[in-house]
Design an enzyme around this catalytic site. Sequence first.
Site, PDB file in Angstrom:
ATOM      1  N   CYS A 116      -2.917  18.088   9.084  1.00  0.00           N
ATOM      2  CA  CYS A 116      -3.282  18.401   8.143  1.00  0.00           C
ATOM      3  C   CYS A 116      -4.958  18.750   8.617  1.00  0.00           C
ATOM      4  O   CYS A 116      -5.935  18.491   9.480  1.00  0.00           O
ATOM      5  CB  CYS A 116      -4.036  16.677   7.173  1.00  0.00           C
ATOM      6  N   CYS A 129       8.597  20.470  12.188  1.00  0.00           N
ATOM      7  CA  CYS A 129       9.326  18.910  12.614  1.00  0.00           C
ATOM      8  C   CYS A 129       8.023  18.248  12.556  1.00  0.00           C
ATOM      9  O   CYS A 129       7.730  17.924  13.358  1.00  0.00           O
ATOM     10  CB  CYS A 129       9.893  19.145  14.309  1.00  0.00           C
TER      11      CYS A 129
END
Length: 196
Positions: A159, A184
């Site tokens: 993030c 993924c």
Amino acid sequence: MKSFLFNLKKTTTNLNYIHRSINNNNRLLLFPINNISSNNNKLGISSSNNICINFNIKNKRFYSNKMNLSEDEWRVKLSPAQFKVLREKGTERPDSGEYNKHYEKGVYNCAACDAPLFKSDHKFSSGCGWPSFYDSIPGALELHEDPSLPGRPRTEICCKNCGSHMGHVFKGERFNTPIDQRHCVNSISLKFHSEK
């Protein structure tokens, strides 16, 4: 891969600055230091301009943390299982996450800071055991070369807002998607917001 070298500089009686030298383009960035802490093979450095960098000294991996939280504060904010994956870069067991076979319309946000990362329109079934997305929200992720598995180079996705570990992105797997890549992602790294 970007290589980082950090040195501490004393300007008076306190440690006031950190030099960050990025070897591949010889830039030098300077910013003031508020706090330096170390705990369990980790070094944390936080700055007054919302920059916090945490190093895992043991395996020399790092991540940015614009939320400026210490590892102890992250431990309070997250469950132990979330902390293991989001902050210590662990992986949940395949086929164990709540979003692996989840296809409701909405947005998948970061479980640590709630920043929007993936749209449900980009989610697809890859059969890998973890939620898969062929694309992310523009500017939402940071990519880092992950050398943790020798002989198997991978690209880690984090993030961009808080530096938390999401999973890995793979390219060239030839899934029937508009973009030939697979993000993924650990379910535990995500928080789903339904489309109203």
